[in-house]
Design a protein around this motif. Structure first.
Motif, PDB file in Angstrom:
ATOM      1  N   TYR A 385       0.824  -1.204   0.000  1.00  0.00           N
ATOM      2  CA  TYR A 385       0.000   0.000   0.000  1.00  0.00           C
ATOM      3  C   TYR A 385       0.860   1.257   0.000  1.00  0.00           C
ATOM      4  O   TYR A 385       0.523   2.255  -0.637  1.00  0.00           O
ATOM      5  CB  TYR A 385      -0.934   0.004   1.210  1.00  0.00           C
ATOM      6  N   LYS A 386       1.985   1.200   0.692  1.00  0.00           N
ATOM      7  CA  LYS A 386       2.894   2.355   0.689  1.00  0.00           C
ATOM      8  C   LYS A 386       3.376   2.652  -0.727  1.00  0.00           C
ATOM      9  O   LYS A 386       3.531   3.813  -1.119  1.00  0.00           O
ATOM     10  CB  LYS A 386       4.077   2.084   1.618  1.00  0.00           C
ATOM     11  N   ALA A 421       0.789   6.850  10.452  1.00  0.00           N
ATOM     12  CA  ALA A 421       0.650   5.568   9.754  1.00  0.00           C
ATOM     13  C   ALA A 421      -0.732   5.456   9.120  1.00  0.00           C
ATOM     14  O   ALA A 421      -1.755   5.671   9.772  1.00  0.00           O
ATOM     15  CB  ALA A 421       0.875   4.418  10.729  1.00  0.00           C
ATOM     16  N   GLN A 422      -0.757   5.109   7.834  1.00  0.00           N
ATOM     17  CA  GLN A 422      -2.024   4.971   7.113  1.00  0.00           C
ATOM     18  C   GLN A 422      -2.493   3.527   7.220  1.00  0.00           C
ATOM     19  O   GLN A 422      -2.256   2.700   6.341  1.00  0.00           O
ATOM     20  CB  GLN A 422      -1.844   5.409   5.662  1.00  0.00           C
ATOM     21  N   ASP A 472      -2.388  13.028   1.444  1.00  0.00           N
ATOM     22  CA  ASP A 472      -1.742  12.806   0.156  1.00  0.00           C
ATOM     23  C   ASP A 472      -2.315  13.794  -0.859  1.00  0.00           C
ATOM     24  O   ASP A 472      -3.498  14.141  -0.802  1.00  0.00           O
ATOM     25  CB  ASP A 472      -1.975  11.365  -0.323  1.00  0.00           C
TER      26      ASP A 472
END
Length: 632
Positions: A385-386, A421-422, A472
């Motif tokens: 995901y990052k 952190a997402q 983002d």
């Protein structure tokens, strides 16, 4: 015929790439063989496709194959294919230049000639140049399948800035690459070593990779034959991996296929292998990379080569939007269909219902794969995901059919999460919503600290309401298409008026009435710099904040668009104030209009800075701040 020979200089960037590859990429040197065999396989694929319309191209050289041989005496390794071959112009274009936006990226990553990992070979698409990792001179002999024998070309270079071109006669089509090995590369003159590399990296290649068979030792009293023609044997499985049963393929086989297919040195994060039977039959083998390819955001939207399309194992094209939508452009793999017409053009492909069905199946498989990764391996999913989360977000706008599924995959930071952190999904948020809450609250900003520290969150923190923190750059654009999830509306805490219960409404009305003179004073002092001033229901600690209309662009996004040269209409903001704050009380009691104007303007500029809007006049802001600090 007259032989034409000329010496040319590499384009500047190519010369630098050659120098860096030669002097810096020494770990995993063996990767050169995989890269050159992959190029040869592509040439055979292209010829097989071209021969559908022009069968005469296959005349002469028989079956398509790739030969790998070595000569200990001459210290050479030779890779030859019977593929499409190249003309003189092709050679100049393909070897004398690098027509890729990734070249500068490669040079930047290697700045200072620091030792780099061999992953950069595959990552930056300089496969041919990996030959110079083990060779101090490379010779290429090639003839296009449609050309006469006299139209052959010999290319040669030592990788130091120049190359020579010579017209030669070649009786057979195809390309031969001869590596003249460096003095310390004897290991690649060993047949066993080369065979092991072929099986390790290229066993899946759909064409026979032939190598000279070890000759039996001569009987006692007999001399070994001199200059005997080699007897060839196939060193690879020579069958397309995706056509095999899943039970016959090991994880290592899948990973090796991925690495050769995607020119990637890393393992894939996940893969899915499926065969669809019925009125339309096709096979898909799709991979999620663990690291983004270099061109994902550099030209990758216009020229994507993530999936290869085959028709009954005949290579058709490096497919782009025909098989996967743009937001899944990072996926690598193969699609092999049984019943698509072989003479399709790109325009027909785009309108073909069968292709639409295959595309729908590919999208479903990829989203299934990502959801499974999220369920079964949190660490791998976090890394994936990052790398690709922002690319996935494009699907919220581009793919209305799968919008809910894509939203389910997305992860965000939260006021009840673990810092920046997402890790919080929309399902996590909905699962924590108290009874009676029907809105998913979020805030957008230009960074985590700006989001987490926004004054618009104060009332939500006071009431223990969770807010998703979205920072983002793509988020504001994405949210224009994501209005609801799981039956819950999504709303920005900074936009519109907050829904209040009856007690809060009464309290708000009372505060607004009491502060009416102050509101009018601030409106007068700020004039056209604000569209409106009102008492805030959002603030508990801060003196002011900007409030946006429901469909108004966030200030930080407007700033980014202006910086990118986009025209963004100017709009006067709505300023919300907290009348209980000491700064507002000071403005209310200030009788000097000049000082009151300074205070009111600073109040607005504080709110603009917190919202990510640029100050219209930074110098005036500094002077104004100094006057207030000095009490002048």
């Amino acid at each position: 015929m007259t032989t034409t020979t000329e010496t040319r200089t590499f384009e500047a960037e190519v010369a630098q790439v050659l120098h860096l590859v030669t002097h810096s990429l020494y770990s995993h040197k063996e990767i050169f063989l995989r890269e050159l065999i992959s190029n040869a396989s592509d040439a055979c694929d292209k010829l097989r496709f071209e021969s559908i319309a022009h069968p005469d191209l296959l005349a002469g050289a028989g079956e398509l194959h790739i030969d790998v041989s070595w000569d200990k005496a001459a210290r050479t390794v030779t890779i030859r294919d019977t593929g499409i071959g190249m003309s003189r112009d092709d050679v100049i274009a393909n070897i004398g230049t690098i027509a890729s936006s990734g070249t500068r990226r490669f040079l930047e990553a290697m700045s200072g000639e620091q030792k780099a990992d061999a992953r950069l070979i595959g990552q930056f698409g300089v496969g041919f140049y990996s030959a110079f990792v083990v060779a101090d001179r490379v010779t290429v002999l090639t003839r296009h399948a449609a050309a006469a024998p006299e139209a052959g070309v010999k290319w040669e270079s030592d990788g130091r800035g120049e190359y020579s071109l010579e017209d030669v006669t070649l009786p057979e089509r195809g390309t031969t690459v001869i590596l003249h090995l460096k003095a310390d590369e004897d290991e690649f003159l060993d047949g066993w070593k080369l065979r092991s590399l072929v099986r390790k990296y290229s066993d899946h290649v759909a064409f026979p990779i032939r190598m000279p068979k070890d000759a039996p030792a001569p009987a006692e009293g007999e001399d070994a034959p001199v200059d005997a023609a080699p007897e060839w044997e196939t060193a690879n499985d020579a069958s397309a991996l995706w056509t095999k049963s899943k039970s016959d393929i090991s994880d290592a086989d899948y990973q090796n296929f991925y690495k050769a297919l995607g020119h990637d040195f890393n393992d894939a994060a996940a893969w899915t292998h499926n065969r669809v039977e019925g009125s339309q039959s096709f096979t898909t083998l799709l991979y999620l990379p663990s690291q983004p390819p270099f061109d994902l955001m550099m030209g990758g939207r216009d020229e994507r080569k993530g999936l290869k399309l085959y028709i009954k194992r005949v290579f058709v094209m490096d497919a782009a939007e025909e098989l996967l939508p743009n937001y899944l452009r990072f996926v690598r793999g193969v699609v092999d269909a049984d019943d698509l017409p072989l003479n399709v053009s790109r325009e027909i492909l785009q309108q073909n219902r069968q292709l639409d069905r295959i595309k729908g199946a590919c999208v479903k498989r990829v989203l299934d794969m990502i959801e499974k990764l999220a369920r079964d391996d949190a660490d791998k999913f976090a890394a994936f995901y990052k790398a690709f989360g922002n690319t996935l977000k494009e699907g919220i706008v581009e793919d209305a059919t799968n919008r809910e599924r894509i939203a389910k995959i997305l992860r965000f930071a939260s006021t009840k999460g673990d810092g920046a952190a997402q890790t919080v999904s929309l399902d996590d948020y909905v699962g924590r919503m108290p009874v009676g809450q029907d809105t998913i609250w979020y805030i957008t900003a230009d960074g985590y600290k700006a989001a987490a520290g926004s004054p618009q969150l104060e009332a939500f923190r006071a009431k223990d309401i969770e807010v998703l923190l979205m920072f983002d750059r793509i988020d504001e654009w994405m949210l224009g298409s994501l209005h609801a999830y799981a039956g819950k509306s999504m709303k920005n805490v900074a936009k519109g008026e907050l829904p209040l219960d009856e007690a809060d409404k009464a309290k708000q009305a009372e505060a607004a009435t009491a502060a009416a003179p102050l509101v009018e004073k601030i409106k007068r002092l700020l004039g056209e710099r604000v569209g409106d001033v009102r008492v805030s229901a959002r603030l508990t600690d801060s003196p002011s904040c900007l409030a946006l209309a429901d469909y108004e662009m966030a200030p930080h996004l407007a700033r980014l668009l202006r910086e990118a040269g986009q025209a963004v209409p100017d709009s006067a903001p709505t300023l919300e104030i907290n009348p209980q704050h000491a700064l507002l009380m000071r403005i209310a009691g200030e009788t000097d209009d000049a000082k009151a104007t300074d205070l009111a303007t600073l109040l607005l500029e504080q709110a603009e800075i917190a919202a990510g809007a640029p100050l219209p006049d930074p110098a005036a802001f500094v002077q104004r701040m100094n006057r207030v600090l000095l009490g002048s």
